[in-house]
Design an enzyme around this catalytic site. Sequence first.
Site, PDB file in Angstrom:
ATOM      1  N   PRO A  36      20.204  11.377  43.612  1.00 23.23           N
ATOM      2  CA  PRO A  36      20.708  12.627  44.183  1.00 23.23           C
ATOM      3  C   PRO A  36      21.971  12.460  45.028  1.00 23.23           C
ATOM      4  CG  PRO A  36      18.326  12.553  44.343  1.00 23.23           C
ATOM      5  CD  PRO A  36      18.753  11.219  43.828  1.00 23.23           C
TER       6      PRO A  36
ATOM      7  N   THR B   9      17.885  11.124  31.267  1.00 24.96           N
ATOM      8  CA  THR B   9      17.640  11.590  29.909  1.00 24.96           C
ATOM      9  C   THR B   9      16.319  11.038  29.384  1.00 24.96           C
ATOM     10  OG1 THR B   9      20.014  11.722  29.475  1.00 24.96           O
ATOM     11  CG2 THR B   9      18.570  11.634  27.554  1.00 24.96           C
TER      12      THR B   9
ATOM     13  N   ARG C  47      36.083  36.129   7.691  1.00 23.13           N
ATOM     14  CA  ARG C  47      36.210  37.331   8.514  1.00 23.13           C
ATOM     15  C   ARG C  47      37.477  38.115   8.145  1.00 23.13           C
ATOM     16  NH1 ARG C  47      33.532  41.117  11.623  1.00 23.13           N
ATOM     17  NH2 ARG C  47      34.784  41.755  13.419  1.00 23.13           N
TER      18      ARG C  47
ATOM     19  N   GLN D  99      36.372  31.781  20.954  1.00 27.73           N
ATOM     20  CA  GLN D  99      37.434  32.785  20.994  1.00 27.73           C
ATOM     21  C   GLN D  99      37.773  33.294  19.593  1.00 27.73           C
ATOM     22  OE1 GLN D  99      38.495  33.857  23.883  1.00 27.73           O
ATOM     23  NE2 GLN D  99      40.010  35.312  23.130  1.00 27.73           N
ATOM     24  N   ILE D 100      37.845  32.392  18.640  1.00 28.88           N
ATOM     25  CA  ILE D 100      38.162  32.768  17.260  1.00 28.88           C
ATOM     26  C   ILE D 100      37.084  33.691  16.691  1.00 28.88           C
ATOM     27  CG2 ILE D 100      38.294  31.853  14.895  1.00 28.88           C
ATOM     28  CD1 ILE D 100      39.752  29.401  16.144  1.00 28.88           C
TER      29      ILE D 100
ATOM     30  N   GLU E 108      27.843   9.837  32.245  1.00 26.69           N
ATOM     31  CA  GLU E 108      28.329   8.454  32.126  1.00 26.69           C
ATOM     32  C   GLU E 108      29.768   8.311  32.630  1.00 26.69           C
ATOM     33  OE1 GLU E 108      27.116   6.179  28.686  1.00 26.69           O
ATOM     34  OE2 GLU E 108      25.541   7.646  28.257  1.00 26.69           O
TER      35      GLU E 108
ATOM     36  N   THR F 296      32.437  10.964  35.136  1.00 25.14           N
ATOM     37  CA  THR F 296      33.205  12.199  34.979  1.00 25.14           C
ATOM     38  C   THR F 296      34.606  11.910  34.464  1.00 25.14           C
ATOM     39  OG1 THR F 296      34.076  12.096  37.226  1.00 25.14           O
ATOM     40  CG2 THR F 296      31.955  13.225  36.926  1.00 25.14           C
TER      41      THR F 296
ATOM     42  N   GLU G  91      37.251  12.592  35.944  1.00 30.23           N
ATOM     43  CA  GLU G  91      38.010  12.065  37.075  1.00 30.23           C
ATOM     44  C   GLU G  91      37.781  10.564  37.251  1.00 30.23           C
ATOM     45  OE1 GLU G  91      37.798  16.255  37.111  1.00 30.23           O
ATOM     46  OE2 GLU G  91      36.135  14.835  37.105  1.00 30.23           O
TER      47      GLU G  91
END
Length: 372
Positions: A123, A153, A261, A329-330, A356, A358, A360
């Site tokens: 934590p 996991t 579409r 979005q498409i 595993e 970030t 950053e």
Amino acid sequence: MEQTLNVTTTLTQFAQKHIKPFVLDWDKQSAFPKELFCQLAEMGLMGMLSMPEYGGLALNYEAYADAITTISQYCGSVGLSIAAHNSLVSQHICQFGNEAQKKKYLPGLCNGSSLGAWALTEPNAGSDAAGMTCSALRTDKGWALNGCKTFITQGASADVIVVIAKTDNGKNGHTAFLVEKNTPGFSAGKPLEKLGMRASETVELFFNDCIVSDDTRIGAVGNGFKQTMQILDGGRISIAALSLGIAKGAYELALQYAKKRQQFGKAIIDFQAIGFKLAEMATKIYAAELMLKDVCIKKDAGANTIKESAMCKLFASELAVKVSGEAVQIMGGNGYMTGFGVEKYYRDAKLCTIGEGTSEIQKLIIQREISR
């Protein structure tokens, strides 16, 4: 190359039959499909990187990464669980366990009778993994583990867990242990509710004077953090492969939708605004594929891949978020609805920029490596 082609063909057929029809239900119910892993084990997928003498396939990293990518095109949750089992748990034992530990645990991990979990995060110790407080104190009975791990996991369903614990306050103060499911003093919390990857179980683990023998210690006392950094180097390749699979799955849904579409009398792919989105998505996916292939070849050759693994993980994970977002979005309003499946890719993708290490942290690793 032959290994890769065989893996792709076999897994595509399997995923279309045993994963694709159930993905949305698993996600909706946050159901961890543990029985699926027995089927995957029959194909060797639970021991992809383990040695044949213990029941593994000993695949090269290129074939392994392709397997994770292929599965993740259909379900990121399943890809994540397979990756954790193989590249974190089994590889930790393969690389650093003694012969007795390999003989005891690897056959079950490979044949699917045993599921593995890997416990590092706490934590208050996420990116700062060295700041962990879960401790292991030597006693006359072995080692007493106390503390908590989080975001683990398949931690509740696992039969054996690799636990990294603090054994000293010094620089080399962490040690890895093997903890079996029914060990007194060990317990798992309820599955945590998540944005995505809902069919992959994520829990907290608790250790309350959990006594394990010294035989469960992996490697030398104080060597756990060094082991962890090496394991995460391969784990980042796994997350890059997972990310690539999610990106490809979202792209394919958007591409097929855009071809079918019709708006304003023609397929929406014929509008430059949509066609250019898909062109950019396809190009960046191709780049990620080449990066992943390159780092796998280098790792198989025994090269140091710290920088390349971080680069690949950073690029592929951010790409998965971008591509899945563009896919939604498409597809517009349909993309926002759960029944079309693309929004699941969007939710799943975000984990790849966090787990595993970030994005950053990947940049910090890359900065450190190029500054040498």
